[in-house]
Design a protein around this motif. Structure first.
Motif, mmCIF file in Angstrom:
data_model
loop_
_atom_site.group_PDB
_atom_site.id
_atom_site.type_symbol
_atom_site.label_atom_id
_atom_site.label_comp_id
_atom_site.label_asym_id
_atom_site.label_seq_id
_atom_site.Cartn_x
_atom_site.Cartn_y
_atom_site.Cartn_z
ATOM 1 N N MET A 49 -111.189 32.458 48.776
ATOM 2 C CA MET A 49 -112.409 32.321 49.593
ATOM 3 C C MET A 49 -112.790 33.664 50.216
ATOM 4 N N ILE A 56 -121.319 36.178 51.195
ATOM 5 C CA ILE A 56 -122.220 35.083 51.599
ATOM 6 C C ILE A 56 -123.330 35.612 52.496
ATOM 7 N N THR A 57 -122.944 36.433 53.476
ATOM 8 C CA THR A 57 -123.945 36.905 54.445
ATOM 9 C C THR A 57 -124.918 37.915 53.836
ATOM 10 N N LEU A 69 -122.348 29.512 48.963
ATOM 11 C CA LEU A 69 -121.746 28.678 50.019
ATOM 12 C C LEU A 69 -121.123 27.424 49.404
ATOM 13 N N ALA A 284 -105.862 38.755 56.841
ATOM 14 C CA ALA A 284 -106.975 37.846 57.153
ATOM 15 C C ALA A 284 -106.453 36.422 57.349
ATOM 16 N N ARG A 285 -105.509 36.037 56.489
ATOM 17 C CA ARG A 285 -104.947 34.677 56.612
ATOM 18 C C ARG A 285 -104.084 34.535 57.865
ATOM 19 N N ALA A 288 -106.282 34.502 60.993
ATOM 20 C CA ALA A 288 -106.971 33.218 61.166
ATOM 21 C C ALA A 288 -105.996 32.188 61.734
ATOM 22 N N LYS A 291 -105.387 33.161 65.455
ATOM 23 C CA LYS A 291 -106.592 32.924 66.251
ATOM 24 C C LYS A 291 -106.871 31.427 66.417
ATOM 25 N N SER B 26 -121.721 30.802 58.629
ATOM 26 C CA SER B 26 -121.125 31.276 57.365
ATOM 27 C C SER B 26 -120.198 32.463 57.598
ATOM 28 N N GLU B 27 -120.374 33.150 58.733
ATOM 29 C CA GLU B 27 -119.471 34.270 59.040
ATOM 30 C C GLU B 27 -118.036 33.792 59.277
ATOM 31 N N TRP B 28 -117.872 32.502 59.558
ATOM 32 C CA TRP B 28 -116.524 31.966 59.782
ATOM 33 C C TRP B 28 -115.729 31.823 58.484
ATOM 34 N N CYS B 29 -116.425 31.925 57.367
ATOM 35 C CA CYS B 29 -115.798 31.599 56.082
ATOM 36 C C CYS B 29 -114.424 32.243 55.904
ATOM 37 N N SER B 31 -111.893 32.095 57.919
ATOM 38 C CA SER B 31 -111.122 32.400 59.120
ATOM 39 C C SER B 31 -111.172 31.274 60.151
ATOM 40 N N GLY B 32 -111.503 30.080 59.702
ATOM 41 C CA GLY B 32 -111.524 28.919 60.600
ATOM 42 C C GLY B 32 -110.127 28.589 61.100
#
Lengths: 311, 252
Positions: A49, A56-57, A69, A284-285, A288, A291, B26-29, B31-32
């Motif tokens: 992902m 995406i942005t 998306l 990144a994982r 996340a 956080k 979509s910026e969360w993609c 990293s939720g």
């Protein structure tokens, strides 16, 4: 011996083409191997992902944004589905994620490459999902019920992604000279990693006769790779892009394409953790995860409060 | 101002708000806080992008200058965007994202409910579809309001901070000007005073049940109706429009 009888019955069941279900008896080696494969697959979905989410942005129009998306949502859904399927083997998601975060579990080497331009989103759908489908359609015939059913379902969505990726490349290849150059550059960068992601060649990765007999592994890496190449080269020709392999040629006698030497050194470096994005993806994982801890804690605390109130 | 001009402005308000809040989500993609939320956020972002595409597409038709929904999304600058200020506020932590979404979801829940009976048939049809989606969005954010507001001491504090930070952006949701006056008269858009009553009656009990306080200050930010945004929007648009603007006239 009790176990020998059980193994004989287990193997007879598989030989007869029946599926092994979670409550059935299975050898420990079978369970372990499936946990390894299925969790690696789940981890690949969620790490995957990241490189796609990266665009995406910035998707170039609203239609492409919506498609991307939806695709990334599919990948997240596959991850969830595969974690659940892995849990049927007696391990929970928290433990599986810990294995990912500590580096004990692997994910597909391909996601350690960066997505540098929009064309990379096309290349991933076309090449990476295309290669994955070759592997997964074989796995759909595997013996473990929950995994094989997951593969059937996932392959349907991946085929869709594969076509969408190819469509992106087609538009770019037929677009302005800059767009075409962008598409060719993406193909140049993703071709070799895509054919490598199907795993080491057969002489370096001898297929365990047992895993084949147990229908955990269905086909050799090289056989799957050959099918992928045979299918993909004409697709590149059709849209006027060239495969970055000067030794690539069609063998009339065998009906297959022959490819040049693969840089396995690069592959093993990436597997070891020395790819362009290994550290970034893993961070990144784990970020996340860190956080999100207070969020998960709050959800648990709230659920407990509600339970107390109800009691 | 003609009815057509008013309608165009009104559609930009609706469409831009969807587009911008969808972008934020979509910026969360990837990293939720948990995989299920990653899926939910992407799904909701997708609803908003879909809604923005339809509404901006209709705006372009109403305008009648040959522009498309993509022209409106990718080739306008900061001062031309009409999204509500709350939609462009940064994601912050999960408390800020949920609070922002909750305050906005309740607003769109009642706004789109009213728009379902708009005399403009296209707006009514778009509202009908969106309202179904918003009902799910609101259920999702409301559950998280309770979980995080009444979860742990830390989550409670984060939620109260988020509420304090975001409350000032709720006032302009109900600001009305000539655009609204014209469309209310034509039966195309609702009087936002009625939406405000429903919004307050809905939001306040949820905040209370989430053990949170409605901020005591009365100050409200405004400006989006005239395209006066926070500094955040420029960066968001720079990112969103970068590829599109780098290849003028290209097809994708």
């Amino acid at each position: 011996m009790e176990d020998e009888k059980k193994i004989a019955a287990f193997e007879a069941k598989i030989a007869a083409g029946n599926k092994i279900e979670p409550k059935d008896w299975m050898p420990e080696a079978y369970r372990k191997q499936l946990i390894r494969m299925m969790s690696q697959h789940a981890h690949s979905e969620i790490v995957g992902m990241l490189p796609e989410g990266n665009w995406i942005t910035r998707a170039p129009n609203l239609r492409r944004k919506a498609i991307l998306l939806a695709k990334v949502q599919d990948e997240a859904g596959h991850g969830l589905y595969l974690y659940s399927a892995t849990e049927t083997l007696g391990i929970d998601r928290t433990e599986l994620l810990e294995q990912l975060h500590t580096g004990k579990a692997k994910y597909s080497s391909i996601f350690n490459y960066p997505t540098l331009t929009w064309a990379d989103i096309g290349a991933i759908g076309w090449l990476v999902d295309g290669a994955a489908i070759m592997n997964q359609t074989a796995l759909a015939r595997g013996s473990y019920g929950p995994y094989s059913r997951a593969m059937v379902r996932i392959c349907k969505e991946e085929s869709f992604h594969n076509r969408q990726g190819y469509e992106i490349m087609m538009h770019l290849a037929q677009g302005t000279p800059e767009q075409k150059a962008m598409a060719q550059d993406a193909l140049n960068r993703w071709w070799w990693p895509s054919i490598m992601m199907l795993g080491p060649s057969d002489d370096q990765s001898p297929n365990s006769e047992q895993l084949m007999r147990w229908k955990v592994k269905m086909e050799s890496n090289d056989a799957i790779r050959q099918r992928f190449i045979d299918r993909t080269v004409p697709q590149a020709d059709f849209i006027g892009l060239s495969i970055p392999d000067k030794d690539l040629k069609f063998n009339e006698a065998t009906g297959h394409y022959e490819h040049g030497p693969i840089n396995w050194e690069e592959f093993f470096e990436v597997i070891k953790g020395n790819g362009p994005c290994n550290a970034k993806r893993l961070k990144a994982r784990t970020d996340a995860d860190k956080k999100g801890r207070w969020v998960r804690d709050a959800a648990v605390a709230y659920a407990e409060k509600k339970k107390l109130k109800a009691a | 101002m003609t009815i057509q001009e008013a309608k165009f402005q009104y559609l930009l308000r609706l469409g831009d708000s969807s587009l911008i809040i969808g972008h934020r989500l979509s910026e969360w993609c990837g990293s939720g806080p948990i995989l299920e939320e990653d899926i939910a956020l992407i799904n909701i972002a997708l609803d908003f992008v879909g809604n923005a595409t339809a509404i901006l597409g209709y705006a372009a038709t109403v305008e009648g200058n040959g522009r498309t929904e993509d022209d409106l999304a990718f080739l306008r600058g900061e001062r031309e965007f009409r999204n509500l200020l709350i939609t462009e506020q940064p994601n912050g932590d999960y408390a800020a994202t949920i609070t922002r979404q909750f305050l906005y979801d309740v607003y769109t829940y009642y706004l789109y409910e009213a728009l379902k009976s708009s005399k403009d048939e296209t707006i009514a049809a778009l509202a009908e579809k969106s309202h179904k989606e918003i009902t799910y969005h609101l259920r999702h954010t409301t559950e998280w309001m309770y979980r995080l507001g009444d979860g742990t001491a830390e989550s409670h504090e984060r939620m109260q901070n988020a509420m304090n930070d975001l409350w000032m952006f709720t006032g302009e949701m109900f600001d009305m000007d000539e655009v609204d006056a014209i469309l209310i008269k034509e039966g195309i858009a609702p009087d936002l005073n009625t939406i405000k009553e429903k919004w307050e009656a809905h939001v306040k009990p949820v905040i209370a049940e989430a053990t949170l306080q409605v901020p005591s200050y009365n100050f409200k930010q405004k400006g989006s109706r005239e395209g006066k945004h926070s500094e955040h929007l420029g960066f968001l648009l720079a990112e969103m429009q970068s590829v599109h603007r780098s290849f003028p006239g290209a097809k994708w």
